[in-house]
Design a protein around this motif. Structure first.
Motif, PDB file in Angstrom:
ATOM      1  N   HIS A 134      11.437  37.479  17.301  1.00 57.06           N
ATOM      2  CA  HIS A 134      11.591  39.198  17.311  1.00 57.06           C
ATOM      3  C   HIS A 134      10.739  39.678  16.480  1.00 57.06           C
ATOM      4  CE1 HIS A 134      13.621  41.991  19.223  1.00 57.06           C
ATOM      5  NE2 HIS A 134      14.059  42.742  17.984  1.00 57.06           N
ATOM      6  N   PHE A 135      10.793  39.319  15.101  1.00 54.29           N
ATOM      7  CA  PHE A 135       9.954  39.852  13.798  1.00 54.29           C
ATOM      8  C   PHE A 135       9.099  38.939  13.551  1.00 54.29           C
ATOM      9  CE2 PHE A 135      14.832  41.246  13.867  1.00 54.29           C
ATOM     10  CZ  PHE A 135      14.759  42.343  13.754  1.00 54.29           C
ATOM     11  N   ARG A 136       7.952  39.872  13.295  1.00 51.45           N
ATOM     12  CA  ARG A 136       6.677  39.179  12.853  1.00 51.45           C
ATOM     13  C   ARG A 136       6.950  38.927  11.031  1.00 51.45           C
ATOM     14  NH1 ARG A 136       1.346  41.384  15.367  1.00 51.45           N
ATOM     15  NH2 ARG A 136       1.937  41.144  17.525  1.00 51.45           N
ATOM     16  N   ALA A 137       7.591  39.687  10.607  1.00 53.10           N
ATOM     17  CA  ALA A 137       7.817  39.469   9.107  1.00 53.10           C
ATOM     18  C   ALA A 137       9.169  39.776   8.809  1.00 53.10           C
ATOM     19  CB  ALA A 137       6.786  40.251   8.272  1.00 53.10           C
ATOM     20  N   ALA A 138       9.598  38.883   7.539  1.00 55.87           N
ATOM     21  CA  ALA A 138      10.935  39.620   7.110  1.00 55.87           C
ATOM     22  C   ALA A 138      11.211  39.162   5.654  1.00 55.87           C
ATOM     23  CB  ALA A 138      12.094  38.635   7.637  1.00 55.87           C
ATOM     24  N   ALA A 139      11.640  40.239   4.966  1.00 52.73           N
ATOM     25  CA  ALA A 139      11.795  40.323   3.381  1.00 52.73           C
ATOM     26  C   ALA A 139      13.160  40.358   2.872  1.00 52.73           C
ATOM     27  CB  ALA A 139      10.852  41.374   2.905  1.00 52.73           C
ATOM     28  N   SER A 140      13.282  39.499   1.979  1.00 51.50           N
ATOM     29  CA  SER A 140      14.680  39.651   1.313  1.00 51.50           C
ATOM     30  C   SER A 140      14.557  39.816  -0.057  1.00 51.50           C
ATOM     31  CB  SER A 140      15.507  38.167   1.527  1.00 51.50           C
ATOM     32  OG  SER A 140      16.733  38.193   0.576  1.00 51.50           O
ATOM     33  N   PHE A 141      15.451  41.035  -0.867  1.00 54.53           N
ATOM     34  CA  PHE A 141      15.186  41.174  -2.137  1.00 54.53           C
ATOM     35  C   PHE A 141      16.614  40.912  -2.703  1.00 54.53           C
ATOM     36  CE2 PHE A 141      12.680  44.436   0.057  1.00 54.53           C
ATOM     37  CZ  PHE A 141      11.668  43.989   0.006  1.00 54.53           C
ATOM     38  N   SER A 142      17.001  39.789  -3.420  1.00 54.59           N
ATOM     39  CA  SER A 142      18.195  39.430  -4.045  1.00 54.59           C
ATOM     40  C   SER A 142      19.059  38.955  -2.978  1.00 54.59           C
ATOM     41  CB  SER A 142      18.764  40.546  -4.858  1.00 54.59           C
ATOM     42  OG  SER A 142      17.854  40.972  -6.147  1.00 54.59           O
ATOM     43  N   GLY A 143      18.605  38.596  -1.700  1.00 54.69           N
ATOM     44  CA  GLY A 143      19.478  38.536  -0.667  1.00 54.69           C
ATOM     45  C   GLY A 143      20.686  37.365  -0.727  1.00 54.69           C
ATOM     46  N   THR A 144      21.311  37.793   0.129  1.00 60.93           N
ATOM     47  CA  THR A 144      22.608  36.466   0.018  1.00 60.93           C
ATOM     48  C   THR A 144      22.115  35.549   1.115  1.00 60.93           C
ATOM     49  OG1 THR A 144      24.341  37.939  -0.506  1.00 60.93           O
ATOM     50  CG2 THR A 144      25.033  36.000   0.541  1.00 60.93           C
ATOM     51  N   LEU A 145      21.450  34.573   0.655  1.00 60.88           N
ATOM     52  CA  LEU A 145      20.571  33.486   1.759  1.00 60.88           C
ATOM     53  C   LEU A 145      21.419  32.200   2.163  1.00 60.88           C
ATOM     54  CD1 LEU A 145      16.999  34.102   0.492  1.00 60.88           C
ATOM     55  CD2 LEU A 145      18.376  35.516   2.108  1.00 60.88           C
ATOM     56  N   ASP A 146      22.640  32.235   1.540  1.00 57.31           N
ATOM     57  CA  ASP A 146      23.137  30.799   1.638  1.00 57.31           C
ATOM     58  C   ASP A 146      24.818  31.131   1.490  1.00 57.31           C
ATOM     59  OD1 ASP A 146      24.221  28.297   2.097  1.00 57.31           O
ATOM     60  OD2 ASP A 146      23.544  27.439   0.309  1.00 57.31           O
ATOM     61  N   THR A 147      25.302  31.769   2.585  1.00 61.18           N
ATOM     62  CA  THR A 147      26.811  31.992   2.420  1.00 61.18           C
ATOM     63  C   THR A 147      27.807  30.886   2.370  1.00 61.18           C
ATOM     64  OG1 THR A 147      27.068  31.923   4.824  1.00 61.18           O
ATOM     65  CG2 THR A 147      26.515  34.168   3.756  1.00 61.18           C
ATOM     66  N   LEU A 148      27.210  29.819   2.671  1.00 57.74           N
ATOM     67  CA  LEU A 148      27.943  28.643   2.515  1.00 57.74           C
ATOM     68  C   LEU A 148      27.597  27.570   1.143  1.00 57.74           C
ATOM     69  CD1 LEU A 148      27.996  27.319   6.097  1.00 57.74           C
ATOM     70  CD2 LEU A 148      29.908  28.200   5.023  1.00 57.74           C
ATOM     71  N   HIS A 149      27.166  28.377   0.046  1.00 59.86           N
ATOM     72  CA  HIS A 149      26.643  27.727  -0.880  1.00 59.86           C
ATOM     73  C   HIS A 149      27.812  27.186  -1.702  1.00 59.86           C
ATOM     74  CE1 HIS A 149      24.945  26.631  -4.923  1.00 59.86           C
ATOM     75  NE2 HIS A 149      23.853  26.818  -4.322  1.00 59.86           N
ATOM     76  N   PRO A 150      27.902  25.800  -2.134  1.00 61.41           N
ATOM     77  CA  PRO A 150      29.268  25.300  -2.756  1.00 61.41           C
ATOM     78  C   PRO A 150      29.789  25.953  -3.892  1.00 61.41           C
ATOM     79  CG  PRO A 150      27.255  23.887  -3.082  1.00 61.41           C
ATOM     80  CD  PRO A 150      26.829  24.925  -2.106  1.00 61.41           C
ATOM     81  N   THR A 151      28.948  26.640  -4.700  1.00 61.32           N
ATOM     82  CA  THR A 151      29.319  27.227  -5.740  1.00 61.32           C
ATOM     83  C   THR A 151      28.790  29.037  -5.969  1.00 61.32           C
ATOM     84  OG1 THR A 151      29.140  27.357  -8.170  1.00 61.32           O
ATOM     85  CG2 THR A 151      27.378  26.702  -7.235  1.00 61.32           C
ATOM     86  N   ALA A 152      29.826  29.712  -6.332  1.00 54.65           N
ATOM     87  CA  ALA A 152      29.492  31.127  -6.581  1.00 54.65           C
ATOM     88  C   ALA A 152      29.063  31.302  -7.964  1.00 54.65           C
ATOM     89  CB  ALA A 152      30.730  32.090  -6.294  1.00 54.65           C
ATOM     90  N   GLY A 153      28.575  30.122  -8.840  1.00 55.36           N
ATOM     91  CA  GLY A 153      28.156  30.400 -10.042  1.00 55.36           C
ATOM     92  C   GLY A 153      29.126  31.165 -10.950  1.00 55.36           C
ATOM     93  N   PRO A 154      28.440  31.946 -11.888  1.00 50.17           N
ATOM     94  CA  PRO A 154      29.365  32.664 -12.887  1.00 50.17           C
ATOM     95  C   PRO A 154      30.151  33.665 -12.205  1.00 50.17           C
ATOM     96  CG  PRO A 154      27.035  33.476 -12.730  1.00 50.17           C
ATOM     97  CD  PRO A 154      27.156  32.508 -11.830  1.00 50.17           C
ATOM     98  N   ILE A 155      30.503  33.919 -11.139  1.00 52.06           N
ATOM     99  CA  ILE A 155      31.091  35.219 -10.499  1.00 52.06           C
ATOM    100  C   ILE A 155      32.690  34.664 -10.028  1.00 52.06           C
ATOM    101  CG2 ILE A 155      29.146  36.699 -10.386  1.00 52.06           C
ATOM    102  CD1 ILE A 155      29.445  36.232  -7.344  1.00 52.06           C
ATOM    103  N   TYR A 156      32.723  33.445  -9.561  1.00 53.23           N
ATOM    104  CA  TYR A 156      33.826  33.042  -8.993  1.00 53.23           C
ATOM    105  C   TYR A 156      34.032  31.499  -9.124  1.00 53.23           C
ATOM    106  CZ  TYR A 156      37.267  32.350  -5.287  1.00 53.23           C
ATOM    107  OH  TYR A 156      38.418  32.129  -4.541  1.00 53.23           O
ATOM    108  N   PRO A 157      35.091  30.873  -9.620  1.00 57.70           N
ATOM    109  CA  PRO A 157      35.331  29.478  -9.685  1.00 57.70           C
ATOM    110  C   PRO A 157      35.502  28.805  -8.457  1.00 57.70           C
ATOM    111  CG  PRO A 157      37.238  30.558 -10.332  1.00 57.70           C
ATOM    112  CD  PRO A 157      36.320  31.648  -9.908  1.00 57.70           C
ATOM    113  N   GLY A 158      34.520  28.616  -7.446  1.00 55.08           N
ATOM    114  CA  GLY A 158      34.515  27.961  -6.193  1.00 55.08           C
ATOM    115  C   GLY A 158      33.521  28.401  -5.173  1.00 55.08           C
ATOM    116  N   PRO A 159      33.404  28.070  -3.980  1.00 59.08           N
ATOM    117  CA  PRO A 159      32.233  28.334  -2.957  1.00 59.08           C
ATOM    118  C   PRO A 159      32.208  29.722  -2.947  1.00 59.08           C
ATOM    119  CG  PRO A 159      33.805  26.534  -2.036  1.00 59.08           C
ATOM    120  CD  PRO A 159      34.619  27.301  -3.277  1.00 59.08           C
ATOM    121  N   PHE A 160      30.884  30.187  -2.698  1.00 58.84           N
ATOM    122  CA  PHE A 160      30.589  31.680  -2.271  1.00 58.84           C
ATOM    123  C   PHE A 160      31.229  32.291  -1.139  1.00 58.84           C
ATOM    124  CE2 PHE A 160      28.211  35.289  -0.817  1.00 58.84           C
ATOM    125  CZ  PHE A 160      27.956  35.643  -2.008  1.00 58.84           C
TER     126      PHE A 160
END
Length: 346
Positions: free
Chosen positions: A193-219
């Motif tokens: 549907h889209f010939r091109a797609a761009a992400s700037f600081s995008g949330t690209l894995d909502t199921l990532h197992p860690t939210a890193g330094p912002i939360y002690p658990g899955p994103f």
């Protein structure tokens, strides 16, 4: 926004921003065939219709749509092609720009020079409202589907601009943060549907197992508990429970959709969660915008790795920097040539 019961057609009446009612179809200041694009009354197939139009300058207009999918009204800002008035029979490639969480449809023109950067290019630029935390999906809503942001963006709005502005089928999409999720999720859910797609600081894995330094658990847990619940939303209404409705989350998750992006040119950029050259001098590494970008960087690395392994056409730009507009503006300018080539050539 509440549903409106009347039509309004407004145009900028002076340099001070005052507006006055005008008759649809009167002369358009951009010259050419002398016609003002009049979308009031234009409908999508499901009955969603434009109920208001506001001309900001000869190329920029806002429209208000009474959306069936959303059950309310929503707006979009549109930048017309430079030669819109001069080519009355042409169809136009379309570049969609999606805003981030807590933003709105006017963000791209507030924070970037999208109008100037697209001057001289024969493309429509469409910047739709995505809701404060709409997250570019038809909400799971315990078996419902409202608000239906995906239907609004991929069905109602395209049909309206096709019928009212002669939008063509060459499309590109880009977004920041939540909008980066939207760009990649929409492109993956609608292969080709889209010939091109761009992400700037995008949330690209909502199921990532860690939210890193912002939360002690899955994103996903951080996303729901730190954003939806405090703002009065049912935290399970978006995609459901991250465990019980994991298949719903995965069906919208860019990382899980990577293989469906094989025919889409990709641009992915993200900061590394360290203060960079566009941050104010002396920025504390523990500042919220820095820590959040570090969490996004974890997701972006996984997305880039998977896309690279399967050989996708992806351009990557990573850099020192925070989750903030100075970087998104810069990255948009870097990505724009790729996006425009994809929809104007070949």
């Amino acid at each position: 926004m509440t549903r409106l019961n009347r039509r309004r057609f407004l145009t900028a009446a002076s340099a001070t921003g005052a507006a006055a009612a005008v008759t649809p179809g009167t002369a358009f200041a951009n010259g050419g065939d002398g016609r003002r694009p009049d979308l009031v009354g234009v409908q999508a197939a499901n009955g969603a219709s434009v109920i208001a139009q506001h001309l900001l300058d000869p190329r920029t207009m806002d429209i208000t749509i009474d959306s069936v999918a959303l059950g309310q009204t929503a707006s979009a800002r549109i930048v017309l092609p430079s030669r819109f008035g001069a080519r009355s029979g042409a169809s136009w490639p379309v570049l969609y720009l999606l805003h981030g969480g807590y933003g709105n449809y006017a963000d791209w023109t507030r924070h970037s020079d999208v109008v100037g950067l697209t001057r001289g290019h024969d493309v429509l630029v469409v910047m739709p409202d995505g809701g404060q935390l709409g997250f570019y999906t038809d909400w799971w809503a315990h078996g419902g589907s409202k608000p239906g942001w995906e239907t609004f963006h991929l069905t109602e709005l395209p049909q309206i601009i096709e019928r009212g502005l002669r939008a063509g089928d060459r499309r590109a999409i880009a977004g920041l943060s939540m909008g980066g999720f939207g760009a990649m999720s929409y492109a993956g859910r609608r292969p080709g549907h889209f010939r091109a797609a761009a992400s700037f600081s995008g949330t690209l894995d909502t199921l990532h197992p860690t939210a890193g330094p912002i939360y002690p658990g899955p994103f996903a847990n951080w996303l729901l508990q730190a954003n939806y619940a405090p703002n009065g939303y049912d935290p399970l209404a978006l995609f459901g429970d991250p465990t019980a409705q994991r298949s719903v989350w995965a069906a919208h998750n860019p990382l899980d959709l990577v293989a469906k992006l094989r025919d889409t040119k990709l641009f992915v950029s993200c900061g590394n969660g360290q203060p960079g050259p566009l941050d104010p001098p002396g920025t504390d590494p523990s500042a919220t915008a820095v820590r959040y970008e570090a969490a996004q960087a974890l997701q972006n690395r996984e997305f880039i790795k998977r896309a690279t392994v399967i050989g996708l056409d992806i351009t990557v730009d990573t850099y020192p920097g925070s989750h903030s507009w100075p970087y998104w503006t810069r990255e948009f300018e870097k990505a724009l040539p790729l996006l425009l080539r994809a929809i104007t050539t070949g």
